[in-house]
Design an enzyme around this catalytic site. Structure first.
Site, PDB file in Angstrom:
ATOM      1  N   ASP A  67     -47.282  54.592  -7.541  1.00 28.46           N
ATOM      2  CA  ASP A  67     -48.118  55.570  -8.242  1.00 28.46           C
ATOM      3  C   ASP A  67     -48.652  56.648  -7.307  1.00 28.46           C
ATOM      4  OD1 ASP A  67     -49.823  53.845  -6.887  1.00 28.46           O
ATOM      5  OD2 ASP A  67     -50.566  52.877  -8.701  1.00 28.46           O
ATOM      6  N   ASN A 136     -59.432  44.943 -13.360  1.00 27.38           N
ATOM      7  CA  ASN A 136     -59.209  44.801 -14.805  1.00 27.38           C
ATOM      8  C   ASN A 136     -57.801  44.279 -15.121  1.00 27.38           C
ATOM      9  OD1 ASN A 136     -57.630  46.998 -14.192  1.00 27.38           O
ATOM     10  ND2 ASN A 136     -58.749  48.469 -15.467  1.00 27.38           N
ATOM     11  N   HIS A 138     -54.985  45.607 -13.957  1.00 28.11           N
ATOM     12  CA  HIS A 138     -53.921  46.624 -13.953  1.00 28.11           C
ATOM     13  C   HIS A 138     -52.938  46.371 -12.809  1.00 28.11           C
ATOM     14  CE1 HIS A 138     -56.071  49.918 -11.296  1.00 28.11           C
ATOM     15  NE2 HIS A 138     -55.463  49.030 -10.556  1.00 28.11           N
ATOM     16  N   GLU A 143     -53.084  50.663 -17.075  1.00 29.60           N
ATOM     17  CA  GLU A 143     -54.421  50.191 -17.415  1.00 29.60           C
ATOM     18  C   GLU A 143     -54.391  49.341 -18.687  1.00 29.60           C
ATOM     19  OE1 GLU A 143     -56.473  50.525 -15.195  1.00 29.60           O
ATOM     20  OE2 GLU A 143     -56.804  52.564 -14.480  1.00 29.60           O
TER      21      GLU A 143
HETATM   22  P1  PGA Z   1     -57.136  47.355  -4.255  1.00 33.23           P
HETATM   23  O1  PGA Z   1     -56.455  47.945  -5.532  1.00 33.23           O
HETATM   24  O2  PGA Z   1     -56.049  46.733  -3.445  1.00 33.23           O
HETATM   25  O3  PGA Z   1     -57.742  48.529  -3.554  1.00 33.23           O
HETATM   26  O4  PGA Z   1     -58.144  46.349  -4.723  1.00 33.23           O
HETATM   27  C1  PGA Z   1     -55.513  47.170  -6.216  1.00 33.23           C
HETATM   28  C2  PGA Z   1     -55.044  47.910  -7.438  1.00 33.23           C
HETATM   29  O5  PGA Z   1     -55.830  48.686  -8.006  1.00 33.23           O
HETATM   30  O6  PGA Z   1     -53.892  47.705  -7.847  1.00 33.23           O
END
Ligand code: PGA
Length: 241
Positions: A67, A136, A138, A143
């Site tokens: 992404d 959450n 994702h 999302e």
């Molecule tokens: P993070 O993000 O590794 O910074 O916790 C993970 C994600 O949002 O996929």
């Protein structure tokens, strides 16, 4: 799903790096699907260390990232292109022409998404997809919602994601609220998936991923339908599973 539980973040990072190293050694021209965020930082540090010690060769490796923030230039310090350059690409002997991250400045978002999907198919898909998981549930920037997005798409970030990532920006106002992301369908096409989760604050969601129903309300839950997923998580992340 195969599960590796590690004592802590550092051991988790070593385990993920060793699985990726095994992939690169056994198939030097692997297509690696890569992730950004705080979760894989330790993994990339390990890979760079092993490269420095002459144990790894990235010269034939190709990468596609999950992404990118919409509106950020590659040289913006908060772009995921910049993150990848800093944490991995500029520190190993990878050919930067073989590293792909969606272009945050694309004029035509739909064309960018269509082209990225075609690019991935043209590379033969990911041999391995590395995934972090949001609080959450994702994966990539897919999302929670009413459906599993199939292909690369432009997404509006969930409030929980803005909350989690705003710390990297000067203020919440300047943080992009949209991003480009591989779809769930894109991710599920990977031959192998490494899901990496760290920390107690993700334990409840990870418990739901592992033991609850498959639902787009918890996007990572779909991974139970993939035939080759390895979860590498620290004890804190698995404390509610
Ligand atoms: P993070 O993000 O590794 O910074 O916790 C993970 C994600 O949002 O996929």
């Amino acid at each position: 799903m195969k599960i590796y539980k590690t004592e802590n973040y550092d051991k988790m990072s070593e385990k993920v790096a060793s699985l990726l190293a095994a992939q690169i050694i056994s198939k030097p021209d692997s297509v690696l699907g890569l992730a950004t965020g705080s979760t894989p930082e330790g993994t990339y540090d390990c890979l760079v260390d092993w490269y420095d010690r002459g144990l790894l060769d990235f010269s034939e490796v190709k990468t596609v990232n999950l992404d990118e923030y919409k509106g950020l230039a590659p040289e913006d310090h908060n772009s995921y292109r910049y993150f990848m350059d800093q944490h991995l690409f500029d520190r190993v002997n990878i050919d930067k022409n073989n590293t792909y991250v969606p272009d945050g400045l694309a004029d035509d978002p739909q064309k960018l998404c269509d082209d990225y999907e075609k690019l991935i198919d043209g590379l033969g898909g990911m041999d391995v997809q590395l995934l972090g998981m949001g609080h959450n549930g994702h994966i990539g920037f897919n999302e929670p919602g009413g459906e599993f997005p199939m292909a690369c798409h432009c997404v509006s970030l969930a409030p929980r994601t803005v909350e989690a990532n705003k710390k990297y920006f000067a203020s919440e106002d300047v943080m992009p609220k949209q991003a480009y992301s591989m779809g769930i369908g894109t991710i599920m096409k990977a031959k192998k998936i490494f899901l990496v989760v760290s920390g107690e604050e993700k334990a409840e969601t990870l418990g739901k991923v592992l033991h609850g129903p498959v639902t787009p309300e918890i996007p990572a839950s779909i991974l139970k339908f993939h035939p080759d997923v390895t979860l590498i998580a620290d004890a804190a992340a698995l404390s509610k599973s």
